[in-house]
Design an enzyme around this catalytic site. Sequence first.
Site, PDB file in Angstrom:
ATOM      1  N   ASP A  13     -11.191  -1.550 -29.067  1.00  0.00           N
ATOM      2  CA  ASP A  13     -10.558  -0.096 -29.524  1.00  0.00           C
ATOM      3  C   ASP A  13     -10.835   0.497 -27.903  1.00  0.00           C
ATOM      4  OD1 ASP A  13     -10.678  -0.934 -32.203  1.00  0.00           O
ATOM      5  OD2 ASP A  13     -12.721  -0.516 -32.396  1.00  0.00           O
ATOM      6  N   GLY A  17      -3.403  -2.155 -28.034  1.00  0.00           N
ATOM      7  CA  GLY A  17      -2.015  -1.940 -28.757  1.00  0.00           C
ATOM      8  C   GLY A  17      -0.535  -1.161 -27.977  1.00  0.00           C
ATOM      9  N   HIS A  43      -4.541  -2.231 -34.564  1.00  0.00           N
ATOM     10  CA  HIS A  43      -3.785  -2.049 -33.317  1.00  0.00           C
ATOM     11  C   HIS A  43      -3.144  -0.710 -33.727  1.00  0.00           C
ATOM     12  CE1 HIS A  43      -4.436  -6.220 -30.921  1.00  0.00           C
ATOM     13  NE2 HIS A  43      -6.113  -5.332 -30.942  1.00  0.00           N
ATOM     14  N   VAL A 249     -10.178  -0.846 -39.373  1.00  0.00           N
ATOM     15  CA  VAL A 249      -9.825  -1.486 -40.213  1.00  0.00           C
ATOM     16  C   VAL A 249     -10.656  -0.839 -40.961  1.00  0.00           C
ATOM     17  CG1 VAL A 249     -10.710  -3.515 -41.343  1.00  0.00           C
ATOM     18  CG2 VAL A 249      -9.363  -3.459 -38.825  1.00  0.00           C
ATOM     19  N   GLY A 251     -12.699   2.542 -41.232  1.00  0.00           N
ATOM     20  CA  GLY A 251     -12.514   3.935 -41.190  1.00  0.00           C
ATOM     21  C   GLY A 251     -13.856   4.334 -40.847  1.00  0.00           C
ATOM     22  N   GLY A 322      -2.167   9.892 -24.122  1.00  0.00           N
ATOM     23  CA  GLY A 322      -1.510  10.764 -25.101  1.00  0.00           C
ATOM     24  C   GLY A 322      -1.487   9.120 -25.756  1.00  0.00           C
TER      25      GLY A 322
HETATM   26  P1  IMP Z   1     -16.456  -9.602 -37.546  1.00  0.00           P
HETATM   27  O1  IMP Z   1     -15.179  -9.704 -36.027  1.00  0.00           O
HETATM   28  O2  IMP Z   1     -16.203  -8.542 -38.799  1.00  0.00           O
HETATM   29  O3  IMP Z   1     -17.452 -10.544 -37.383  1.00  0.00           O
HETATM   30  O4  IMP Z   1     -17.482  -8.458 -37.632  1.00  0.00           O
HETATM   31  C1  IMP Z   1     -18.266  -8.329 -36.008  1.00  0.00           C
HETATM   32  C2  IMP Z   1     -18.137  -7.519 -35.455  1.00  0.00           C
HETATM   33  O5  IMP Z   1     -17.411  -7.428 -34.126  1.00  0.00           O
HETATM   34  C3  IMP Z   1     -18.901  -6.202 -35.646  1.00  0.00           C
HETATM   35  O6  IMP Z   1     -19.766  -4.963 -34.925  1.00  0.00           O
HETATM   36  C4  IMP Z   1     -17.308  -5.058 -35.815  1.00  0.00           C
HETATM   37  O7  IMP Z   1     -17.333  -3.944 -35.853  1.00  0.00           O
HETATM   38  C5  IMP Z   1     -17.017  -5.447 -35.037  1.00  0.00           C
HETATM   39  N1  IMP Z   1     -15.462  -5.342 -34.040  1.00  0.00           N
HETATM   40  C6  IMP Z   1     -14.526  -7.529 -35.358  1.00  0.00           C
HETATM   41  N2  IMP Z   1     -13.180  -6.921 -34.918  1.00  0.00           N
HETATM   42  C7  IMP Z   1     -13.040  -5.640 -34.694  1.00  0.00           C
HETATM   43  C8  IMP Z   1     -12.023  -4.470 -33.527  1.00  0.00           C
HETATM   44  O8  IMP Z   1     -11.211  -5.085 -33.568  1.00  0.00           O
HETATM   45  N3  IMP Z   1     -12.853  -3.428 -32.799  1.00  0.00           N
HETATM   46  C9  IMP Z   1     -13.704  -3.220 -32.832  1.00  0.00           C
HETATM   47  N4  IMP Z   1     -15.055  -3.409 -33.489  1.00  0.00           N
HETATM   48  C10 IMP Z   1     -14.654  -5.009 -33.530  1.00  0.00           C
HETATM   49 MG    MG Z   2      -9.086  -1.429 -32.974  1.00  0.00          MG
END
Ligand code: IMP
Ligand code: MG
Length: 332
Positions: A13, A17, A43, A249, A251, A322
């Site tokens: 995050d 993207g 993204h 994803v 919220g 921005g």
């Molecule tokens: P999983 O990837 O859904 O198995 O989640 C494992 C950990 O990675 C959790 O703490 C999620 O919140 C974090 N996580 C997975 N994908 C993302 C992402 O795209 N952005 C931020 N955190 C993520």
């Molecule tokens: Mg993200």
Amino acid sequence: MGCTVVVDGFFGDTGKGKIVSYLAVADGAAVCARAGVGPNAGHTVVRDGRTYKLRMVPCAFVNPGTRLLIGPGVVVNPDIVLKEVGELGVEDRFGLDPQCAVIEPRHIEIDRRGHLKGKIQTTGTGTGPCNADRAMRTAKMAREVPELRPYLTDVPAELNRVLDEGGAVIIEGTQGTYISLYHGTYPYVTSKDVCASAACSDVGVGPTRVDEVVLVFKAYVTRVGAGDLPGEISHEEAKRRGWDEYGTVTGRQRRAAPFNFDLARRAAMINGATQIAVTKLDILYPECKGLTSFEELGPEAKSFVGRIEEEIGLPVTLIGTGPGLKEVIDRR
Ligand code: IMP
Ligand code: MG
């Protein structure tokens, strides 16, 4: 030009993207390949005032001339793939590898209970259980799904051909260095390595072919889900500073902390970064909003960027001011 890998130096995050979509347009990328885990990533791209939240299709869709691919290392949810391809109208320039593993309903069920939900706090999108099945050699492959058949293509062959011909390739990483299965805060991590070399492997491009590794940091750090976050501030303090963000994803409100130079330095090492992108500078320094030239930045913003360069020893080449596609200072 050549081959550029874009990866995240914190916990996901950071705005990959936006950086990927900017580079696709600025460099006229011939192809952009999505690497990383799967639809657990969200993204965000803002173009002409419209916000797109993408979980499978590469963010380079904003450039009409860019071919959009998903590499074999990625696990895909066919429903999300087909929905995004249809909504974006990119049927004629989208492809995925027959060797992508497929998320099935039982993967999502497993991801939404037990220690994955309770302890790790995953996104619940089924990516981890699908990768487990892949390691067990029991996963379904994209080549077995009739609805995906029109889009199947040999992604490594396409990418290497474009590179042979001198075209620009962008490899779009997902998640972030510190939620990598290998380099992150295990067990509070995602189900794969997500660093630059893994991103190359995901799409079938060898390390000798890479020209640039752009490491993306946000001007402050956020993290969703469980696990250590050095310097974490309260949700209330984050709101006060304008650092409160909500997961694309899930919220969920993201946890927040100030920019971390130690994490940044280590991420640059692990990813073999050649340049740095810093996003959301306008959140720390509101007077930066929308600027496109470094000279116009105020003294504090300039010295923050200077300190990042000094501490990491790499140039900050791209600065986000921005959410919009064109709100970028490009110093390359
Ligand atoms: P999983 O990837 O859904 O198995 O989640 C494992 C950990 O990675 C959790 O703490 C999620 O919140 C974090 N996580 C997975 N994908 C993302 C992402 O795209 N952005 C931020 N955190 C993520
Ligand atoms: Mg993200």
